[in-house]
Scaffold this motif. Sequence first.
Motif, PDB file in Angstrom:
ATOM      1  N   PHE A 197       1.284   6.947  -6.631  1.00 35.69           N
ATOM      2  CA  PHE A 197       0.255   7.966  -6.809  1.00 35.69           C
ATOM      3  C   PHE A 197       0.858   9.358  -6.649  1.00 35.69           C
ATOM      4  O   PHE A 197       0.592  10.260  -7.454  1.00 35.69           O
ATOM      5  N   ARG A 198       1.660   9.537  -5.620  1.00 31.25           N
ATOM      6  CA  ARG A 198       2.275  10.843  -5.388  1.00 31.25           C
ATOM      7  C   ARG A 198       3.154  11.246  -6.564  1.00 31.25           C
ATOM      8  O   ARG A 198       3.104  12.397  -7.024  1.00 31.25           O
ATOM      9  N   LEU A 252       0.827  -1.200   0.000  1.00 30.36           N
ATOM     10  CA  LEU A 252       0.000   0.000   0.000  1.00 30.36           C
ATOM     11  C   LEU A 252       0.863   1.253   0.000  1.00 30.36           C
ATOM     12  O   LEU A 252       0.562   2.237  -0.689  1.00 30.36           O
ATOM     13  N   ARG A 253       1.946   1.222   0.746  1.00 31.05           N
ATOM     14  CA  ARG A 253       2.855   2.374   0.764  1.00 31.05           C
ATOM     15  C   ARG A 253       3.447   2.602  -0.622  1.00 31.05           C
ATOM     16  O   ARG A 253       3.585   3.741  -1.076  1.00 31.05           O
ATOM     17  N   SER A 254       3.808   1.509  -1.305  1.00 24.32           N
ATOM     18  CA  SER A 254       4.356   1.626  -2.648  1.00 24.32           C
ATOM     19  C   SER A 254       3.331   2.234  -3.603  1.00 24.32           C
ATOM     20  O   SER A 254       3.661   3.083  -4.447  1.00 24.32           O
ATOM     21  N   ALA A 255       2.069   1.807  -3.470  1.00 20.04           N
ATOM     22  CA  ALA A 255       1.013   2.374  -4.311  1.00 20.04           C
ATOM     23  C   ALA A 255       0.836   3.864  -4.026  1.00 20.04           C
ATOM     24  O   ALA A 255       0.624   4.665  -4.950  1.00 20.04           O
ATOM     25  N   SER A 256       0.931   4.240  -2.759  1.00 21.83           N
ATOM     26  CA  SER A 256       0.810   5.653  -2.392  1.00 21.83           C
ATOM     27  C   SER A 256       1.945   6.468  -2.996  1.00 21.83           C
ATOM     28  O   SER A 256       1.739   7.591  -3.476  1.00 21.83           O
ATOM     29  N   GLU A 257       3.147   5.895  -2.984  1.00 16.85           N
ATOM     30  CA  GLU A 257       4.289   6.593  -3.570  1.00 16.85           C
ATOM     31  C   GLU A 257       4.128   6.742  -5.076  1.00 16.85           C
ATOM     32  O   GLU A 257       4.478   7.777  -5.654  1.00 16.85           O
ATOM     33  N   ASP A 287      -8.240  17.141   3.030  1.00 14.31           N
ATOM     34  CA  ASP A 287      -7.239  16.508   3.884  1.00 14.31           C
ATOM     35  C   ASP A 287      -7.287  17.208   5.228  1.00 14.31           C
ATOM     36  O   ASP A 287      -6.889  18.362   5.355  1.00 14.31           O
TER      37      ASP A 287
END
Length: 240
Positions: A221-222, A214-219, A238
Amino acid sequence: MSNPSEIAAALERLDELTRTLRRECPWDREQDERSIVPHTLEEAYELADAAHAGDDRRLLDELGDVLFQIHLLSLLLEERGAGDLAAVADHCREKLIRRHPHVFGDVDLDGASEVLENWDRVKREEPGREPGLFGEVPENLPSLLHARKLQRRAAAGGVEHFASVEQALAALETATSVVAAARGRDQPYDELGDLLFAAVAVARKLRVDPELALRSASERFRAAVQDSAVSPTQGEADHS
């Protein structure tokens, strides 16, 4: 490759430094395990990030930060007469030997999955452990890891709701359909929780860490948002 004497000398130097900081630094003198643990968690996450990024320079640095946390927390135990760094190391060594009977004993295990199942079984049977299938599952784990821990414990105890990747994917598909059908209601809280729980099951069956995935997906996305120079969807505030 370091030899044992070099390792011992380096650890002794770090131990001496830790004791000096505890005596002479006002901040270090004020700490106890409750105030230190948030820093320990932060360092552990930074270590995980470095490992996932494949950055050996950062990994070396973050390993040192975590190692200092271990020295400091062990020193706090020593001050209370509840143990010391040597006791921590010996306890860890004994535990690893006990939980690897296929290496240090005469137990035959076939593959990594059987090793994990046996690890959980041995752990549950150790004296002093909280009884029950879910005894001593930390309640303060991140939610994805907490879900994976519960699923692993259940499977080790013979209660496997997701026997294969296909079953986990089917559960995820069902949960997705339920969430879609619940869109007309206010905040389908439980339904979305079931979807996330099923996603964790898929990750577990694929042997993927859900937290890191999930962290990788967030990165990603960013990076995509930054590269496109397009603002995120309006209307999603936010509140952090």
